[in-house]
Design a protein around this motif. Structure first.
Motif, PDB file in Angstrom:
ATOM      1  N   GLU A   1      34.202  32.910  39.097  1.00  0.00           N
ATOM      2  CA  GLU A   1      34.151  33.498  40.432  1.00  0.00           C
ATOM      3  C   GLU A   1      34.587  32.490  41.509  1.00  0.00           C
ATOM      4  O   GLU A   1      35.417  32.795  42.353  1.00  0.00           O
ATOM      5  CB  GLU A   1      32.697  33.860  40.707  1.00  0.00           C
ATOM      6  CG  GLU A   1      32.469  35.195  41.339  1.00  0.00           C
ATOM      7  CD  GLU A   1      30.975  35.474  41.258  1.00  0.00           C
ATOM      8  OE1 GLU A   1      30.323  35.267  42.282  1.00  0.00           O
ATOM      9  OE2 GLU A   1      30.482  35.832  40.149  1.00  0.00           O
ATOM     10  N   ILE A   2      33.992  31.309  41.419  1.00  0.00           N
ATOM     11  CA  ILE A   2      34.246  30.335  42.476  1.00  0.00           C
ATOM     12  C   ILE A   2      35.686  29.817  42.427  1.00  0.00           C
ATOM     13  O   ILE A   2      36.311  29.570  43.455  1.00  0.00           O
ATOM     14  CB  ILE A   2      33.205  29.185  42.433  1.00  0.00           C
ATOM     15  CG1 ILE A   2      33.168  28.479  43.781  1.00  0.00           C
ATOM     16  CG2 ILE A   2      33.475  28.180  41.351  1.00  0.00           C
ATOM     17  CD1 ILE A   2      31.788  28.096  44.176  1.00  0.00           C
ATOM     18  N   VAL A   3      36.223  29.699  41.215  1.00  0.00           N
ATOM     19  CA  VAL A   3      37.615  29.275  41.080  1.00  0.00           C
ATOM     20  C   VAL A   3      38.526  30.341  41.684  1.00  0.00           C
ATOM     21  O   VAL A   3      39.398  30.048  42.507  1.00  0.00           O
ATOM     22  CB  VAL A   3      37.972  29.032  39.593  1.00  0.00           C
ATOM     23  CG1 VAL A   3      39.483  28.857  39.420  1.00  0.00           C
ATOM     24  CG2 VAL A   3      37.236  27.801  39.074  1.00  0.00           C
ATOM     25  N   GLU A   4      38.267  31.589  41.306  1.00  0.00           N
ATOM     26  CA  GLU A   4      39.067  32.720  41.791  1.00  0.00           C
ATOM     27  C   GLU A   4      39.043  32.778  43.336  1.00  0.00           C
ATOM     28  O   GLU A   4      40.070  32.827  44.004  1.00  0.00           O
ATOM     29  CB  GLU A   4      38.497  34.006  41.152  1.00  0.00           C
ATOM     30  CG  GLU A   4      38.940  35.331  41.747  1.00  0.00           C
ATOM     31  CD  GLU A   4      40.408  35.638  41.494  1.00  0.00           C
ATOM     32  OE1 GLU A   4      40.993  34.986  40.618  1.00  0.00           O
ATOM     33  OE2 GLU A   4      40.950  36.515  42.197  1.00  0.00           O
ATOM     34  N   GLU A   5      37.840  32.703  43.853  1.00  0.00           N
ATOM     35  CA  GLU A   5      37.655  32.830  45.302  1.00  0.00           C
ATOM     36  C   GLU A   5      38.421  31.759  46.087  1.00  0.00           C
ATOM     37  O   GLU A   5      38.932  32.013  47.167  1.00  0.00           O
ATOM     38  CB  GLU A   5      36.155  32.706  45.574  1.00  0.00           C
ATOM     39  CG  GLU A   5      35.726  33.003  46.979  1.00  0.00           C
ATOM     40  CD  GLU A   5      34.214  32.762  47.120  1.00  0.00           C
ATOM     41  OE1 GLU A   5      33.825  32.233  48.154  1.00  0.00           O
ATOM     42  OE2 GLU A   5      33.458  33.077  46.155  1.00  0.00           O
ATOM     43  N   ASN A   6      38.491  30.562  45.510  1.00  0.00           N
ATOM     44  CA  ASN A   6      39.068  29.455  46.269  1.00  0.00           C
ATOM     45  C   ASN A   6      40.530  29.156  45.960  1.00  0.00           C
ATOM     46  O   ASN A   6      41.126  28.288  46.603  1.00  0.00           O
ATOM     47  CB  ASN A   6      38.231  28.192  46.071  1.00  0.00           C
ATOM     48  CG  ASN A   6      36.924  28.285  46.813  1.00  0.00           C
ATOM     49  OD1 ASN A   6      36.883  28.136  48.028  1.00  0.00           O
ATOM     50  ND2 ASN A   6      35.857  28.588  46.081  1.00  0.00           N
ATOM     51  N   THR A   7      41.094  29.853  44.970  1.00  0.00           N
ATOM     52  CA  THR A   7      42.504  29.587  44.653  1.00  0.00           C
ATOM     53  C   THR A   7      43.364  30.847  44.794  1.00  0.00           C
ATOM     54  O   THR A   7      44.580  30.778  44.696  1.00  0.00           O
ATOM     55  CB  THR A   7      42.657  29.065  43.207  1.00  0.00           C
ATOM     56  OG1 THR A   7      42.078  30.026  42.311  1.00  0.00           O
ATOM     57  CG2 THR A   7      41.994  27.725  43.025  1.00  0.00           C
ATOM     58  N   LYS A   8      42.698  31.954  45.035  1.00  0.00           N
ATOM     59  CA  LYS A   8      43.393  33.248  45.147  1.00  0.00           C
ATOM     60  C   LYS A   8      44.563  33.186  46.135  1.00  0.00           C
ATOM     61  O   LYS A   8      44.406  32.728  47.264  1.00  0.00           O
ATOM     62  CB  LYS A   8      42.374  34.293  45.623  1.00  0.00           C
ATOM     63  CG  LYS A   8      42.805  35.721  45.421  1.00  0.00           C
ATOM     64  CD  LYS A   8      41.634  36.680  45.706  1.00  0.00           C
ATOM     65  CE  LYS A   8      40.935  36.340  47.008  1.00  0.00           C
ATOM     66  NZ  LYS A   8      39.618  36.940  47.152  1.00  0.00           N
ATOM     67  N   GLY A   9      45.726  33.608  45.679  1.00  0.00           N
ATOM     68  CA  GLY A   9      46.877  33.691  46.567  1.00  0.00           C
ATOM     69  C   GLY A   9      47.500  32.344  46.914  1.00  0.00           C
ATOM     70  O   GLY A   9      48.409  32.286  47.726  1.00  0.00           O
ATOM     71  N   ARG A  10      46.987  31.263  46.337  1.00  0.00           N
ATOM     72  CA  ARG A  10      47.508  29.940  46.696  1.00  0.00           C
ATOM     73  C   ARG A  10      48.580  29.495  45.712  1.00  0.00           C
ATOM     74  O   ARG A  10      48.510  29.809  44.525  1.00  0.00           O
ATOM     75  CB  ARG A  10      46.366  28.899  46.664  1.00  0.00           C
ATOM     76  CG  ARG A  10      45.216  29.198  47.588  1.00  0.00           C
ATOM     77  CD  ARG A  10      45.586  29.040  49.037  1.00  0.00           C
ATOM     78  NE  ARG A  10      46.079  27.714  49.365  1.00  0.00           N
ATOM     79  CZ  ARG A  10      45.315  26.730  49.843  1.00  0.00           C
ATOM     80  NH1 ARG A  10      44.044  26.913  50.050  1.00  0.00           N
ATOM     81  NH2 ARG A  10      45.848  25.551  50.129  1.00  0.00           N
ATOM     82  N   GLU A  11      49.536  28.756  46.184  1.00  0.00           N
ATOM     83  CA  GLU A  11      50.540  28.204  45.277  1.00  0.00           C
ATOM     84  C   GLU A  11      50.014  26.892  44.705  1.00  0.00           C
ATOM     85  O   GLU A  11      49.784  25.928  45.434  1.00  0.00           O
ATOM     86  CB  GLU A  11      51.851  27.971  46.031  1.00  0.00           C
ATOM     87  CG  GLU A  11      52.954  27.546  45.095  1.00  0.00           C
ATOM     88  CD  GLU A  11      54.300  27.445  45.806  1.00  0.00           C
ATOM     89  OE1 GLU A  11      55.176  26.765  45.278  1.00  0.00           O
ATOM     90  OE2 GLU A  11      54.454  28.052  46.889  1.00  0.00           O
ATOM     91  N   ILE A  12      49.806  26.886  43.380  1.00  0.00           N
ATOM     92  CA  ILE A  12      49.225  25.702  42.745  1.00  0.00           C
ATOM     93  C   ILE A  12      50.324  24.898  42.053  1.00  0.00           C
ATOM     94  O   ILE A  12      51.042  25.409  41.206  1.00  0.00           O
ATOM     95  CB  ILE A  12      48.146  26.136  41.723  1.00  0.00           C
ATOM     96  CG1 ILE A  12      47.029  26.884  42.456  1.00  0.00           C
ATOM     97  CG2 ILE A  12      47.591  24.935  40.963  1.00  0.00           C
ATOM     98  CD1 ILE A  12      45.997  27.499  41.558  1.00  0.00           C
ATOM     99  N   LEU A  13      50.447  23.638  42.426  1.00  0.00           N
ATOM    100  CA  LEU A  13      51.498  22.808  41.832  1.00  0.00           C
ATOM    101  C   LEU A  13      51.041  22.158  40.541  1.00  0.00           C
ATOM    102  O   LEU A  13      51.833  21.821  39.680  1.00  0.00           O
ATOM    103  CB  LEU A  13      51.921  21.708  42.803  1.00  0.00           C
ATOM    104  CG  LEU A  13      52.955  22.094  43.830  1.00  0.00           C
ATOM    105  CD1 LEU A  13      52.315  22.843  44.972  1.00  0.00           C
ATOM    106  CD2 LEU A  13      53.691  20.879  44.338  1.00  0.00           C
ATOM    107  N   LEU A  14      49.737  21.931  40.453  1.00  0.00           N
ATOM    108  CA  LEU A  14      49.229  21.210  39.292  1.00  0.00           C
ATOM    109  C   LEU A  14      47.729  21.495  39.198  1.00  0.00           C
ATOM    110  O   LEU A  14      47.063  21.599  40.225  1.00  0.00           O
ATOM    111  CB  LEU A  14      49.467  19.718  39.548  1.00  0.00           C
ATOM    112  CG  LEU A  14      49.447  18.690  38.429  1.00  0.00           C
ATOM    113  CD1 LEU A  14      50.170  17.447  38.909  1.00  0.00           C
ATOM    114  CD2 LEU A  14      48.061  18.350  37.997  1.00  0.00           C
ATOM    115  N   SER A  15      47.224  21.652  37.969  1.00  0.00           N
ATOM    116  CA  SER A  15      45.767  21.798  37.852  1.00  0.00           C
ATOM    117  C   SER A  15      45.257  21.026  36.649  1.00  0.00           C
ATOM    118  O   SER A  15      45.998  20.771  35.697  1.00  0.00           O
ATOM    119  CB  SER A  15      45.379  23.271  37.770  1.00  0.00           C
ATOM    120  OG  SER A  15      45.923  23.845  36.620  1.00  0.00           O
ATOM    121  N   GLN A  16      44.013  20.625  36.728  1.00  0.00           N
ATOM    122  CA  GLN A  16      43.358  19.919  35.616  1.00  0.00           C
ATOM    123  C   GLN A  16      41.970  20.504  35.464  1.00  0.00           C
ATOM    124  O   GLN A  16      41.258  20.685  36.450  1.00  0.00           O
ATOM    125  CB  GLN A  16      43.233  18.421  35.947  1.00  0.00           C
ATOM    126  CG  GLN A  16      44.501  17.649  35.724  1.00  0.00           C
ATOM    127  CD  GLN A  16      44.327  16.146  35.939  1.00  0.00           C
ATOM    128  OE1 GLN A  16      43.300  15.670  36.430  1.00  0.00           O
ATOM    129  NE2 GLN A  16      45.351  15.394  35.576  1.00  0.00           N
TER     130      GLN A  16
END
Ligand code: ASP
Ligand code: MG
Length: 417
Positions: free
Chosen positions: A390-405
């Motif tokens: 939930e918290i990941v979804e809420e805070n990354t929704k619609g964002r362009e992510i260049l890199l994740s770990q």
């Protein structure tokens, strides 16, 4: 004895300084008080410096006059007696004007420390005189003679053994109950002023705590304590009452602005607890950082590190010698004082996320000698500790992510602003 640290926001007005008196008066133990420059003085002094370095003395002096007027106004509000303004400010500003009028702006970093360090000299003088006149007897100390550092100007490292001797000799609590000293500044062995890096006063408080074997260090802040996220950015934040040193280092490294990352080590080494307490509600307990806690942080923690740059380097000859490239890359990164917040590697490339800084261009230039270098600016790094979907979804929704770990508990996302 205890160490109390008051930051720029706490001393930005006469009202704030009166509140220091209020807090200090309630303390029965002996105290070492560490104070930052008032309000945005450090930024203002950086502008003075920039003009001085451009050999534009008249603009430098004009900016300096604004700094002086700001402090004059605070002093006028604090004291009935007008004599104080000149008594406190005149000698300091005379010195500054002399430096600006006669100095040759050769080395930026060295001049930075020489000029910008006055912000803390001024603030501590005002606080010390005000406390003395209000009955909180104290002795003002010049940390440029007591905190001995190396000559790494603008980001000096404290030489603990030299400083321990000097500071213990100067702060004799059988003579004075309270000492007032500057955060952020020291001097090398030759006596040239140095600074410890922006927001370095927390670090000073921790070092002083270590050197004087304080029972505790308290940072008085304009927040209720340590929250699970920055309330200026995230909604529904919650206070974390207890953290371990380990938690605190991880938070600071991820970019939590609450404490300077270097603050923890001197405290951990002597198991000195660090309290973070609300300046405007001094009766509230705030948060404590210590060796162990029975109450682990039970909620997700969100940290946003802004102003990030993703730098990717690839060996020009397509060589797969990762280890060699790694060590070459990090020698350059270290030399140019870049702060790395994340690293990722593949067969032929190394990507790292660094804080934007004035040294970045030089580093990229040097890396280009051996590598093909590409970079992306204007990014922010979100760290979530204690993840759920939930918290990941809420805070990354619609964002362009260049890199994740991701690990089982934590996740980091490098995103476009
Ligand atoms: N005055 C310095 C700064 O603004 C140090 C500090 O506030 O901690 O960076
Ligand atoms: Mg500050």
């Amino acid at each position: 004895m205890k160490v109390y640290k008051f930051g720029g926001a706490s001393v930005r007005s006469a009202e704030g300084i009166k509140n220091i008196l209020n807090i200090v008066s309630k303390e029965t133990d002996t105290l070492f008080i560490v104070v930052s420059a008032m309000g945005k003085t450090t930024n203002a002094m950086e502008v003075v410096l920039d003009n001085f370095m451009k050999a534009d003395r008249s603009s430098a002096l004009m900016k300096l006059a604004e700094v002086e007027a700001y402090h004059r106004q605070i002093i006028d509000e604090l004291f009935q007696n007008a004599v104080n303004t000149d008594r406190i400010l005149q000698p300091i500003f005379d010195e500054l004007k002399y430096l600006i009028n006669t100095g040759i702006g050769d080395e930026y970093d060295r001049w930075y420390d020489r000029l910008v360090s006055y912000g803390e000299i001024i603030s501590t003088k005002i606080v010390s005189v005000f406390l003395n006149e209000s009955g909180a007897r104290n002795c003002w100390l010049d940390m440029r003679g007591l905190l001995v550092t190396d000559s790494n100007f603008r980001e000096a490292n404290v030489r603990m053994d030299d400083s321990r001797m000097r500071l213990n000799a100067a702060a004799d609590f059988s003579i004075n109950q309270i000492y007032v000293g500057q955060g952020f500044i020291g001097a090398n062995l030759k006596g040239d002023p140095t600074t410890l890096g922006r927001e370095g006063s927390d670090y000073t408080a921790a070092v002083v705590g270590n050197l004087l074997d304080a029972e505790s260090v308290t940072i008085w802040k304009d927040v209720p304590g340590i929250l699970n996220a920055d309330p200026r950015i995230f909604k529904n934040t919650v206070l974390i009452p207890e953290l371990t040193y380990f938690d605190a280092v991880e938070l600071a490294y991820s970019g939590a602005q609450i404490i300077h990352p270097k603050t923890i080590k001197p405290l951990e080494n002597k198991q000195i607890p660090l309290f973070v307490r609300p300046f405007s509600n001094p009766n509230d307990a705030g948060s404590v950082i210590k060796g162990t806690t029975e109450n682990p942080i039970g909620i997700p923690v969100l940290i946003l590190r802004k102003n990030q740059v993703l730098v990717t380097v690839r060996p020009r000859d397509f060589s797969f010698v990762l280890e060699e490239s790694l060590s070459k890359t990090f020698v350059v990164i270290h030399k140019h004082r870049l702060k790395v917040s994340l690293i990722q590697s593949s067969a032929v490339s190394i990507s790292m996320c660094v804080d934007h800084s004035r040294y970045l261009a030089g580093a990229l230039d040097e890396l280009s000698n051996d590598f093909k270098v590409t970079y992306n600016e204007n990014l922010e790094l979100l760290t979530i500790r204690g993840i759920n979907n939930e918290i990941v979804e809420e805070n990354t929704k619609g964002r362009e992510i260049l890199l994740s770990q991701k690990t089982r508990r934590n996740a980091r996302f490098l995103m476009k602003v």
